[in-house]
Design a protein around this motif. Structure first.
Motif, PDB file in Angstrom:
ATOM      1  N   ILE A   2      -2.668   1.792  -4.292  1.00 27.42           N
ATOM      2  CA  ILE A   2      -2.648   3.063  -4.510  1.00 27.42           C
ATOM      3  C   ILE A   2      -3.837   3.496  -3.990  1.00 27.42           C
ATOM      4  N   SER A   3      -3.459   4.953  -2.701  1.00 25.17           N
ATOM      5  CA  SER A   3      -4.431   5.656  -2.204  1.00 25.17           C
ATOM      6  C   SER A   3      -3.951   7.005  -2.743  1.00 25.17           C
ATOM      7  N   SER A   4      -4.937   7.960  -2.830  1.00 24.10           N
ATOM      8  CA  SER A   4      -5.512   8.964  -3.510  1.00 24.10           C
ATOM      9  C   SER A   4      -5.436   9.970  -1.977  1.00 24.10           C
TER      10      SER A   4
ATOM     11  N   PRO B  35      -3.948   5.695  -8.339  1.00 20.14           N
ATOM     12  CA  PRO B  35      -4.701   4.877  -7.984  1.00 20.14           C
ATOM     13  C   PRO B  35      -4.825   3.815  -8.915  1.00 20.14           C
ATOM     14  N   GLU B  36      -5.242   4.518 -10.167  1.00 22.51           N
ATOM     15  CA  GLU B  36      -5.620   3.811 -11.418  1.00 22.51           C
ATOM     16  C   GLU B  36      -4.357   2.328 -11.015  1.00 22.51           C
TER      17      GLU B  36
ATOM     18  N   LEU C  20       0.975  -1.279  -0.134  1.00 24.48           N
ATOM     19  CA  LEU C  20       0.380   0.291   0.513  1.00 24.48           C
ATOM     20  C   LEU C  20       0.846   1.596  -0.111  1.00 24.48           C
ATOM     21  N   VAL C  21       0.960   1.843  -1.177  1.00 21.28           N
ATOM     22  CA  VAL C  21       1.164   3.089  -0.840  1.00 21.28           C
ATOM     23  C   VAL C  21       0.444   4.377  -1.806  1.00 21.28           C
TER      24      VAL C  21
END
Length: 123
Positions: free
Chosen positions: A121-123, A87-88, A10-11
């Motif tokens: 991927i977090s926004s 994020p995509e 997770l980044v």
């Protein structure tokens, strides 16, 4: 032939990750290798591929300029350096190899698959 992918996690958006895939019992050092990804509810899609020698690399338009595929034939490994993550890009990433040396943009051309490593991927 067995493939083991690792390196997911997770980044935050804009960050980077490096995926690794180790291949055991691979049929030939001339075989191409690839990365695909599958987001929830979507089909598995091509991300990048590399020829046996490493001299040829191929990328999906969505990752071109951000991702880099490489390989270390001495260690039977392929890597995917992912920069400027969005994020995509969130998906399970799979490495794959084939019996032959051709490069394919669809899943049907690849004979052996790893178990996948999850990238979020977090926004």
């Amino acid at each position: 032939v067995q493939l083991q992918a690792s390196g997911g996690g997770l980044v935050q958006a804009g960050g980077c990750l490096r995926l690794s895939c180790v291949v055991s019992g691979r049929p030939s050092s001339s075989s191409g290798m690839s990365w695909f990804r599958q987001a929830p509810g979507k089909e598995r899609e091509f991300v990048a591929a590399i020829t046996g020698s490493g001299g040829g690399t191929y990328y999906a338009d969505s990752v071109k300029g951000r991702f880099t595929i490489s390989r270390d034939n001495a260690k039977n490994m392929v890597f995917l350096q992912m920069n400027s993550l969005k994020p995509e890009d969130t998906a399970v990433y799979y490495c794959a190899t084939s019996i032959g040396s051709s490069i394919y943009y669809n899943i049907r051309g690849w004979n052996f698959w790893g178990q996948g490593t999850e990238v979020t991927i977090s926004s």
